[in-house]
Enzyme design. Sequence first.
Site, short mmCIF file in Angstrom:
data_model
loop_
_atom_site.label_atom_id
_atom_site.label_comp_id
_atom_site.label_asym_id
_atom_site.label_seq_id
_atom_site.Cartn_x
_atom_site.Cartn_y
_atom_site.Cartn_z
N GLU A 59 -3.89 -1.26 -1.62
CA GLU A 59 -2.78 -0.54 -1.00
C GLU A 59 -1.67 -1.54 -0.68
OE1 GLU A 59 -2.25 2.40 2.89
OE2 GLU A 59 -3.50 0.61 3.03
N LYS A 134 -2.41 9.84 0.24
CA LYS A 134 -3.25 9.54 1.41
C LYS A 134 -3.28 10.71 2.38
CE LYS A 134 -3.95 5.64 4.61
NZ LYS A 134 -3.37 4.33 5.01
N CYS A 166 -7.47 3.28 2.33
CA CYS A 166 -7.51 2.57 3.60
C CYS A 166 -8.09 3.41 4.74
CB CYS A 166 -6.11 2.06 3.94
SG CYS A 166 -6.09 0.65 5.09
#
Length: 347
Positions: A59, A134, A166
């Site tokens: 990321e 995300k 993440c």
Amino acid sequence: MRHGDISSSPDTVGVAVVNYKMPRLHSKAEVIDNASKIAEIIVGMKQGLPGMDLVVFPEYSTMGIMYDHDEMMATAASIPGEETAIFSAACRQANTWGVFSLTGERHEAHPHKAPYNTLVLINNLGEIVQRYRKCIPWCPIEGWYPGDRTYVCDGPKGMKISLIICDDGNYPEIWRDCAMKGAELIVRCQGYMYPAKEQQVQMSKSMAWANNCYVAVANAAGFDGVYSYFGHSAIIGFDGRTLGECGEEEMGIQYAQLSVSQIRDARANDQSQNHLFKLLHRGYTGMHASGDGDKGVADCPFEFYRTWVLDAQKAQENVEKITRSTVGVAECPVGNLPHGGKEQTAG
């Protein structure tokens, strides 16, 4: 699944993860230059790892974190766009698949809405075969617009692949959603910084075990002037054991071969630790012995999940009762997020 060689085989997918040094960029021109550097790295890696079928970058590896809002909006990318064209060309040249970060991707209502934090999976023909936004941005710091679903698609040699990003990975629900859709490899791209190194390493291993799936983690390394990133990019087997893991070094690379047949055999034939099967066949041994069929119980026993699906507003109110009712916190305000109290000062 095996580790230590540079090859792959008809049954194994060669996967590489990169501890990419977190860039600090400010303009579109700098982003394009950095994307070109990533493309050069891919071609070089393929020379050193001829079995590489898939390479994963962290990321923020393409754009860095744009701490300035105007820079973030000005550099937000379209998909397809200049950045993905560079990555597609590299994948074709190296005859490999790749996972790449775009932070951010322009919202449909750009510039009136915040961008998305997006990953793309590009195949060896240069085609974008998965775009994931995300779902759970790292609030309160990240200002991305949230995505609303996960995806699964065929990857190299037919391995089923899902992408997550993440902070997504701190929520068991997203891993389970990917696995229950058929994902055999869940790719987690991170820009994770200290102090949470130990927790993040543990989480990815635990989720591989809990979901009977391979996990490939690519995390940033280095210091960008604000945060220090801990690296530890890793490839984890479907039994939760680490096949290969980087340290904290910038530009470290790990590589392993993931067997397609082994994970499918395990999911079909394993019993006591076949978590995906057992979750939807609860108590089948005892029920069969009791004459109540041979499928166990499929009904969901978890009240929280039933409430969330049937009445999301009520579920939100319930969680506020055990946490807080405002998104901000008076003791530690972030930006202009609303909070219910008066800010305290140290001392």
